[in-house]
Structures are given as C-alpha cells and as structure tokens.
Write an enzyme that holds these catalytic residues in place. Structure first.
Site, PDB file in Angstrom:
ATOM      1  N   HIS A 208     -10.498   6.939   2.428  1.00  9.72           N
ATOM      2  CA  HIS A 208     -11.160   6.932   3.733  1.00  9.72           C
ATOM      3  C   HIS A 208     -11.663   5.543   4.080  1.00  9.72           C
ATOM      4  O   HIS A 208     -12.044   4.776   3.185  1.00  9.72           O
ATOM      5  CB  HIS A 208     -12.344   7.920   3.750  1.00  9.72           C
TER       6      HIS A 208
ATOM      7  N   HIS B  92      -4.088   8.585  10.133  1.00  8.60           N
ATOM      8  CA  HIS B  92      -5.249   9.248  10.754  1.00  8.60           C
ATOM      9  C   HIS B  92      -4.974  10.757  10.734  1.00  8.60           C
ATOM     10  O   HIS B  92      -4.732  11.321   9.675  1.00  8.60           O
ATOM     11  CB  HIS B  92      -5.421   8.648  12.163  1.00  8.60           C
TER      12      HIS B  92
ATOM     13  N   ASP C 262      -8.338  15.958   5.451  1.00 10.44           N
ATOM     14  CA  ASP C 262      -6.996  16.475   5.727  1.00 10.44           C
ATOM     15  C   ASP C 262      -6.321  17.186   4.565  1.00 10.44           C
ATOM     16  O   ASP C 262      -5.477  18.053   4.784  1.00 10.44           O
ATOM     17  CB  ASP C 262      -6.080  15.317   6.191  1.00 10.44           C
TER      18      ASP C 262
HETATM   19  C1  LIG Z   1      -9.210  12.704   9.365  1.00  9.58           C
HETATM   20  C2  LIG Z   1      -8.734  11.342   8.929  1.00  9.58           C
HETATM   21  O1  LIG Z   1      -8.204  10.634   9.716  1.00  9.58           O
HETATM   22  S1  LIG Z   1      -9.053  10.902   7.348  1.00  9.58           S
HETATM   23  C3  LIG Z   1      -7.846   9.660   6.969  1.00  9.58           C
HETATM   24  C4  LIG Z   1      -6.465  10.277   6.894  1.00  9.58           C
HETATM   25  N1  LIG Z   1      -5.486   9.301   6.411  1.00  9.58           N
HETATM   26  C5  LIG Z   1      -4.885   9.411   5.205  1.00  9.58           C
HETATM   27  O2  LIG Z   1      -5.116  10.322   4.423  1.00  9.58           O
HETATM   28  C6  LIG Z   1      -3.859   8.361   4.889  1.00  9.58           C
HETATM   29  C7  LIG Z   1      -3.989   7.844   3.451  1.00  9.58           C
HETATM   30  N2  LIG Z   1      -5.155   7.010   3.306  1.00  9.58           N
HETATM   31  C8  LIG Z   1      -5.127   5.707   3.692  1.00  9.58           C
HETATM   32  O3  LIG Z   1      -4.089   5.179   4.107  1.00  9.58           O
HETATM   33  C9  LIG Z   1      -6.418   4.914   3.642  1.00  9.58           C
HETATM   34  O4  LIG Z   1      -7.246   5.397   2.620  1.00  9.58           O
HETATM   35  C10 LIG Z   1      -7.178   4.953   4.984  1.00  9.58           C
HETATM   36  C11 LIG Z   1      -6.258   4.559   6.146  1.00  9.58           C
HETATM   37  C12 LIG Z   1      -7.729   6.338   5.267  1.00  9.58           C
HETATM   38  C13 LIG Z   1      -8.343   3.980   4.898  1.00  9.58           C
HETATM   39  O5  LIG Z   1      -7.813   2.687   4.781  1.00  9.58           O
HETATM   40  P1  LIG Z   1      -8.669   1.476   4.208  1.00  9.58           P
HETATM   41  O6  LIG Z   1     -10.070   1.552   4.702  1.00  9.58           O
HETATM   42  O7  LIG Z   1      -7.891   0.251   4.488  1.00  9.58           O
HETATM   43  O8  LIG Z   1      -8.652   1.817   2.652  1.00  9.58           O
HETATM   44  P2  LIG Z   1      -9.432   1.084   1.466  1.00  9.58           P
HETATM   45  O9  LIG Z   1     -10.013  -0.212   1.919  1.00  9.58           O
HETATM   46  O10 LIG Z   1     -10.363   2.079   0.870  1.00  9.58           O
HETATM   47  O11 LIG Z   1      -8.263   0.807   0.434  1.00  9.58           O
HETATM   48  C14 LIG Z   1      -8.575   0.255  -0.832  1.00  9.58           C
HETATM   49  C15 LIG Z   1      -7.336   0.218  -1.685  1.00  9.58           C
HETATM   50  O12 LIG Z   1      -6.943   1.556  -1.990  1.00  9.58           O
HETATM   51  C16 LIG Z   1      -5.619   1.789  -1.576  1.00  9.58           C
HETATM   52  N3  LIG Z   1      -5.540   3.118  -1.004  1.00  9.58           N
HETATM   53  C17 LIG Z   1      -6.395   3.644  -0.098  1.00  9.58           C
HETATM   54  N4  LIG Z   1      -6.005   4.890   0.220  1.00  9.58           N
HETATM   55  C18 LIG Z   1      -4.890   5.128  -0.502  1.00  9.58           C
HETATM   56  C19 LIG Z   1      -4.023   6.222  -0.593  1.00  9.58           C
HETATM   57  N5  LIG Z   1      -4.233   7.329   0.142  1.00  9.58           N
HETATM   58  N6  LIG Z   1      -2.979   6.151  -1.437  1.00  9.58           N
HETATM   59  C20 LIG Z   1      -2.761   5.056  -2.173  1.00  9.58           C
HETATM   60  N7  LIG Z   1      -3.552   3.975  -2.133  1.00  9.58           N
HETATM   61  C21 LIG Z   1      -4.592   4.003  -1.294  1.00  9.58           C
HETATM   62  C22 LIG Z   1      -5.370   0.757  -0.495  1.00  9.58           C
HETATM   63  O13 LIG Z   1      -3.986   0.498  -0.339  1.00  9.58           O
HETATM   64  C23 LIG Z   1      -6.134  -0.411  -1.004  1.00  9.58           C
HETATM   65  O14 LIG Z   1      -5.377  -1.035  -2.008  1.00  9.58           O
HETATM   66  P3  LIG Z   1      -5.267  -2.640  -2.046  1.00  9.58           P
HETATM   67  O15 LIG Z   1      -6.677  -3.136  -2.193  1.00  9.58           O
HETATM   68  O16 LIG Z   1      -4.385  -2.886  -3.224  1.00  9.58           O
HETATM   69  O17 LIG Z   1      -4.646  -3.011  -0.740  1.00  9.58           O
HETATM   70  O1  LIG Z   2     -13.361   8.350  10.463  1.00 11.26           O
HETATM   71  C1  LIG Z   2     -12.174   8.048  10.270  1.00 11.26           C
HETATM   72  O2  LIG Z   2     -11.762   6.885  10.131  1.00 11.26           O
HETATM   73  C2  LIG Z   2     -11.150   9.102  10.173  1.00 11.26           C
HETATM   74  C3  LIG Z   2     -11.703  10.477  10.047  1.00 11.26           C
HETATM   75  O3  LIG Z   2     -12.084  10.913   8.986  1.00 11.26           O
HETATM   76  C4  LIG Z   2     -11.834  11.281  11.257  1.00 11.26           C
HETATM   77  O4  LIG Z   2     -11.567  10.791  12.363  1.00 11.26           O
HETATM   78  O5  LIG Z   2     -12.210  12.466  11.145  1.00 11.26           O
END
Ligand SMILES: CC(=O)SCCNC(=O)CCNC(=O)[C@H](O)C(C)(C)COP(=O)(O)OP(=O)(O)OC[C@H]1O[C@@H](n2cnc3c(N)ncnc32)[C@H](O)[C@@H]1OP(=O)(O)O
Ligand SMILES: O=C([O-])CC(=O)C(=O)O
Length: 378
Positions: free
Chosen positions: A263, A224, A314
């Site tokens: 995301h 997050h 981010d």
């Molecule tokens: C302001 C914020 O909070 S924005 C979010 C900040 N977080 C990050 O940047 C952390 C990196 N990103 C992630 O871990 C994820 O994309 C999350 C947590 C943001 C969302 O998670 P989910 O909704 O479960 O992702 P989603 O369903 O789109 O994933 C689909 C596939 O892509 C992969 N994937 C998604 N994001 C990433 C990533 N950043 N790097 C590598 N692989 C990824 C998942 O592992 C998944 O693979 P699988 O089907 O083989 O398991």
């Molecule tokens: O909506 C989310 O899951 C994470 C995010 O981008 C935020 O909190 O700004």
C-alpha cells in the site's frame, strides 16, 4: 493500528506530500487506521449499512432512522435507466471491460442528465449511486445472456440490489450482508489516485460527471482498484497452499508485482483486510469448497514472511466476491458503486474551498535551442 511511520515519504508519486485538506477521512492516523468523518471503519462495518455510510460521507452525519428510510426510498426511486442510455449499453460488445462500460455509462448520463449548476450536486450524486449497479448489470445481462433486465427491484440496499440484478433473484441474507460490508470498506480513502483525479478535475470547476468519469478511469488500473480482479486471476489456479507458495516464490524471483499486496500509505496492515478476510472465511464454509480461501491465507503468510508485504483491501475481496458467484470482471465496477460516494464528497469539498490544482514539474529535458529550417534537418 495500521501504521505509516518509517515509510519512505518523498520523491516520485508525490508520496508523503500533503496536497490539500479533507474532513472526510483519515488513512493510517487513528482508530484502526481508517476513519470516515471520525468513525472507525471497523465500527461502521459492524454497526451500519452502506446507505448510512454514504449518507455520512456526503451529508456529514449518520442519518436518523427517518432520514435513512427517506434516503433509501430516494435511491430506490433513482434506479431506472433512460432509454438512450440503454441503447448505448446495448451497442457495447460482450468482450468490453465492464469498467469501460461504466466509464461510458457515466459519461453518457452526463449528456442526458447534465449537472446544470453546483446546486444540483447532491441530486446528480444520488442518481449515480442509485444507477451505477443498473448500468453494469443491464449491460452484462444483455451482452452475456441476451436479456433486457428490469433494473428496478424492491431491495432496500444497494448491495443486495446489485446481486439481485446480476443473478436474477434476491440474494441470501449472508450474501446481502457481505456486499453491504464490502461497499462500506471501499467507500472512501482520502487522496488515493482516483479520488485525486476527481479533485483535480473538480478544481477546474468542471461538472460532476466529468470528475467521476475520470476517477473511474484511474480506478481501473491494476495498481489501484483493478487489483481485486488481478488478485483473482492470481489465485484461481493455485491448487493448494504449497502451490501458492511456489507460484509466489517464482513471481518474487522474477521481480513481478503481486496484486493485492502492499500500500502507498499503510506500512504494516490495511484495516479493511481483516474485515473482508473474516467474511471470506464465512463464505468459503457456505460455498463448500474453501480452496480459494486457504490459498489466499497461504499467500498472505508467505508474502509477510518473505517481503513484509501485507494484503490490502483488494486481496480477500477476490475470494469473497467469487464465492458469491460474481464474475471476476465485475469486481472493480463494484468498487466504483461504493467509491462514487467518496469521490463525489471530495468533489463537493474541493468546490467549497477551491483553487485550481496545478503543481510544478522539475524540467529534465534539453536546454533552450533554436528551430533549424526544415530543409536543413536530417
Ligand atoms: C484499494 C487499492 O487501491 S489498494 C492498492 C491496490 N494495488 C495493488 O495491490 C497493486 C500491488 N501493489 C503495488 O503495486 C504497490 O504496493 C502500491 C502501488 C499499492 C503502492 O506502491 P508504492 O507506495 O510505490 O510501494 P512501496 O513504496 O511500499 O514499495 C516498496 C517496495 O516494495 C515493492 N512492492 C510493493 N508492493 C509490492 C507488491 N505488491 N509486489 C511486489 N513488490 C511490491 C516495491 O516494488 C518496492 O520495491 P523497490 O524498493 O525495490 O522498488
Ligand atoms: O489509498 C490508496 O492509495 C488506495 C486505496 O487503498 C484506496 O483507494 O482504497
């Protein structure tokens, strides 16, 4: 527009399930993909300040000039730290994570200035908005530089005030503006994990400081808000574009998560990315060394080409904050200084139409069994 269609909306993580109503924001639905009370985030980032946006989120409408002047004056008057809170901050070691400092700071504030009834909710909220930059910077400057800073500055805006406290001098107009935009972008985002934490806590009719303390804990994780710090750690050693691609290729090969990409709701883009990316480019020019910006652009292109994964809010915040001289471990606390507006508005919304949030679980444990006397267990 940032679309959400075709995203797998089921199963783990409550993905795609509606968990309640909100009038605060839409994510992936209209405008560029993110609206606060009906205004597109891009429009707000171009034409408003963070204090106007916080006022909008909390009170429902953008302020008039008079309301804004009064609101800024009110927040300015709430920046001081109680002595007991300063003493607590001075006891926290320099190697603590600033998110833990803020979590403790928020919780301690709740002991000193307890929300006595929900009639106090706007007062305790405005106090948190005003005082969080003071908490972080007081602790940071005391633990790292050995100085007890004065936390009240003349800066009208929270972003400039933060940089002023951190660096001990008023920021340039460019830096003040970028901080302001950054705070606007991070202010509110529907039922994300930290906001949902705050709402769950609020649904028990708990106090505002408990809701926000819990939300800080949720935001801290690298999946997050902690992703902006993790993104900085990723790019800081990338020498050039080719090195960036090599590093990412290795990580993808090892099936590692690349922080700052992907995301839970958006499918093709995060509307906040284009905005902060543009400011990062401007900062890179002023900084005189654009390596971090260039490797970030290379990462963005590579991840899309390889995985159709895009930068979330981010990723370009990492280089932007770095160019403004902000230490990496303060990145996520800045997110808190902004998101506290969204969290508290959600707490108020939850309180106004509350039912305790208590979902069910699918049981996957052992079948019903009898207790064996302890002498017979082995
Ligand atoms: C302001 C914020 O909070 S924005 C979010 C900040 N977080 C990050 O940047 C952390 C990196 N990103 C992630 O871990 C994820 O994309 C999350 C947590 C943001 C969302 O998670 P989910 O909704 O479960 O992702 P989603 O369903 O789109 O994933 C689909 C596939 O892509 C992969 N994937 C998604 N994001 C990433 C990533 N950043 N790097 C590598 N692989 C990824 C998942 O592992 C998944 O693979 P699988 O089907 O083989 O398991
Ligand atoms: O909506 C989310 O899951 C994470 C995010 O981008 C935020 O909190 O700004």
């Amino acid at each position: 527009m940032a679309e959400t269609t075709d995203k797998k909306l089921s199963g783990a993580g409550l993905r795609g399930q509606s968990a309640g109503e909100t009038a605060l924001s839409t994510v992936g639905k209209s405008g560029s993909g993110l609206t606060y009370r009906g205004y597109d985030v891009k429009d707000l980032a171009e034409n408003a300040s963070f204090e106007e946006v916080a006022f909008l989120i909390l009170y429902g409408e953008l302020p008039t000039q008079l309301e804004l002047d009064n609101y800024r004056a009110k927040l300015k008057g709430l920046r001081g730290l109680p002595q007991a809170l300063k003493e607590v901050l001075e006891r926290i070691p320099a190697n603590a994570h600033p998110m833990d400092v803020l979590r403790t700071g928020c919780s301690m504030l709740g002991n000193l200035e307890t929300e006595q009834s929900f009639a106090d909710q706007f007062d305790v909220t405005n106090r948190m908005l005003a005082v969080f930059p003071s908490i972080i910077c007081y602790w940071y400057r005391f633990s790292h530089d050995g100085v007890r800073i004065e936390t009240e500055t003349d800066d009208e805006q929270i972003g400039a005030h933060f940089l002023h406290l951190l660096h001990g001098k008023a920021p340039s107009a460019l830096h003040a503006r970028v901080m302001d935009v950054s705070l606007i972008l991070y202010a509110e985002h529907e039922f994300n994990a930290s906001t949902f934490t705050a709402r769950v806590c609020a649904s028990t009719l708990s106090d505002m400081h408990s809701c926000v303390t819990g939300a800080i804990g949720s935001l801290r994780g690298p999946l997050h808000g902690g992703a902006n710090e993790a993104a900085m750690e990723l790019i800081q050693d990338m020498r050039d574009e080719q090195h960036a691609r090599d590093v990412l290729a290795g990580m993808l090969e090892r099936k590692e998560k690349i922080m700052g990409f992907g995301h839970a709701i958006y499918r093709e883009s995060d509307p906040r990315n284009a905005i902060i990316k543009e400011w990062s480019e401007k900062l890179a020019r002023e900084y005189g060394d654009d390596r971090l910006y260039r490797v970030s652009v290379a990462c963005e292109a590579f991840m899309w080409e390889q995985k159709k994964l895009f930068c979330n809010a981010d990723f370009f915040h990492a280089s932007a904050y770095h160019f403004m001289g902000i230490p990496t471990k303060l990145f996520t606390p800045i997110f808190v200084c902004s998101r506290v507006s969204g969290w508290t508005a959600h707490v108020m919304e939850q309180r106004s139409n509350n039912r305790i949030i208590r979902p069910s679980a699918d049981y996957v444990g052992v079948e019903l069994r009898r207790v064996t006397p302890i002498s017979e267990r082995g």
